[in-house]
Design a protein around this motif. Sequence first.
Motif: not given
Length: 486
Positions: A228-242
Motif C-alpha cells: 500500500a505504501d509503494v502503491a501510493g508513491l508510484l508515479p502514475v500519469p494523468r490525462a494531461e501528462s506528456d
Amino acid sequence: MRSAYSVETVRTAERELMARLPEGALMQRAAAGLAAACADLLGRVYGSRVVLLVGSGDNGGDALYAGARLARRGAGVTAVLLAPERAHAGGLAALRRAGGRVVSAGGAEGAGGGAQGVEELVERADLVVDGIVGIGGKGGLRPDAVPLAAAAQRSRGAVVAVDLPSGVDADTGEVRGVAVRADLTVTFGTHKPGLLIDPARQYAGSVRLVDIGLELPVEPELEALQHADVAGLLPVPRAESDKYRRGVVGIAAGSARYPGAAVLAVAGALRGGAGAVRYVGPAGDAVITRFPETLVSDQGPKHAGRVQAWVVGPGAGDDAATVGEVLAADVPVLVDADGLRLAEAGVVRARRAPTLMTPHAGEAAALLGVDRAEVEGGRLAAVRELAGRYGATVLLKGSTTLVADSGGGAVRVNPTGTSWLATAGSGDVLSGLAGSLLAAGLSAVDAGSVGAYVHGLAGRLAADGAPVGAHDVAEAVPEAWRNVLG
C-alpha cells in the motif's frame, strides 16, 4: 508500513505501560500471545513435548508463563533453567502448578542424567522455546547456552524464539558469536531492527508480532514499505501528462568493455515511470538496437538535452570526466558502480540537488576503508556512516537492502527480493529504475526504497524459484508494478 524500534525506545514504552497496569499484566499479555503462536505451530497441543530454554529475567518469564498455558492444555512441558537461582519466580510457580517439569541445564531428572541428558531432551521435543536472552543481550550466547542452541538446531521439532533469537543484537542485526536459529520468532509490541536486517534476520525465521499495547513514537528506528505504501508513491500519469511532465532521465553509463551495463540501465529506466530516457555514452549503438525509443547522444551530459535526473556509473570504467560532469548538474543524480569509485566525497557533499548512491557491500567497504565482512556484519552502521560521510542518500544493496538519508530519520529496509537477484547486471537495472523514479519527482529516499521494492518483487516474479538473468528482471518490472497497484 512495518516499523521497528530500538531497545531503549521499547523499554521506555514498556515502563510507561507497566506503570498503568496491574503488576504482571504486561508479561501475561506477552505470554498469552506466545502460547497462542506455539499452539498454532504445534497444531495438536495435547500430548506434545515442549521444552523451554529459560534464562534469567523477563524473557525467561515469558517462556515459563507460556509453557504453563500449554501445560494446562495437555502438553508435556519441561523448563531447562540456565540460571536456576535467577529464573523468574512467578513463571516457575505457574509452570509447576500447571504440571510442568523444571530441570537444570546441568542435568535433567529422568532424561539420561547430566548435560547430555538435557540435550537429548531438547532433541526429542516437538517444540523448543528459546527464552535464553532478551532484547538487551549483546554478543553471542554464553558458553553454557551453546550446547542447548546446537541441540535445538538438531531437534526434530520447531524452534520458537521469544521476542528475538538469543545471541543476535536487537538494535543492529549483528551476530557476534553463536546464536539460536528459530523457525518462528514471536516478538512483542513492535518489530526490533535485528528482526529485519541480515545477518540476524536469517536467524529469526518467520516473525509474528503480538500487540501488547505499547505506545511508541511517530518516527521509528527502521521502517519497511508494504504494497500500500509503494502503491501510493508510484508515479502514475494523468490525462494531461506528456513525456516531459512525467520526467526525463539521463543515463551516462557503459563503455567499450561493458556496453551491457548501459543496455540494462536503460532497460530499468524505461520501465521506471519516466516519460523518456536519454542515453549518453559509448554504447549508443547497442542501446538503440535494443531500445529504439531511447534518445541517444554522443555529445556528453552537458549537451544531451533536458533531463530531470541522471544515472551515472554503471559500466563506466575510468571515465571520471563524465562522472564529474553529471555531478555538476543541478538535478537529482544516482551514482552507482564505477561512479562510486570516481565520485569525490567533497563534490558529492557540496551538491545542492539530491544524490542517491547505490553501493553493494564490497563497494561500500571500499568507500569506508574497511573489510567487506565488516559491512556485511554491520549493515545498519555502514549505511548510516556512508550517508553521513557523503551527505547523500545511500542505498546499500544486499540480502537486506537498506536506504538511509544523510539527515537521519528512519532507515528503510526492503522486504522484497530473492537470492536469484545475485546475478551480473541486476544492480544496473535497479539503477535505471530508481533513476527514473527520481526523474518522475520522487525524493531520493522514496526513489531508492520504491525502486528496491519493485526491483525485488520483479526478481521474485521473474525467477519463480529458478535462475534468472538481469534482462529477465527488467522485463518483469511492469508485472511487479501491476502487482503493487493491484
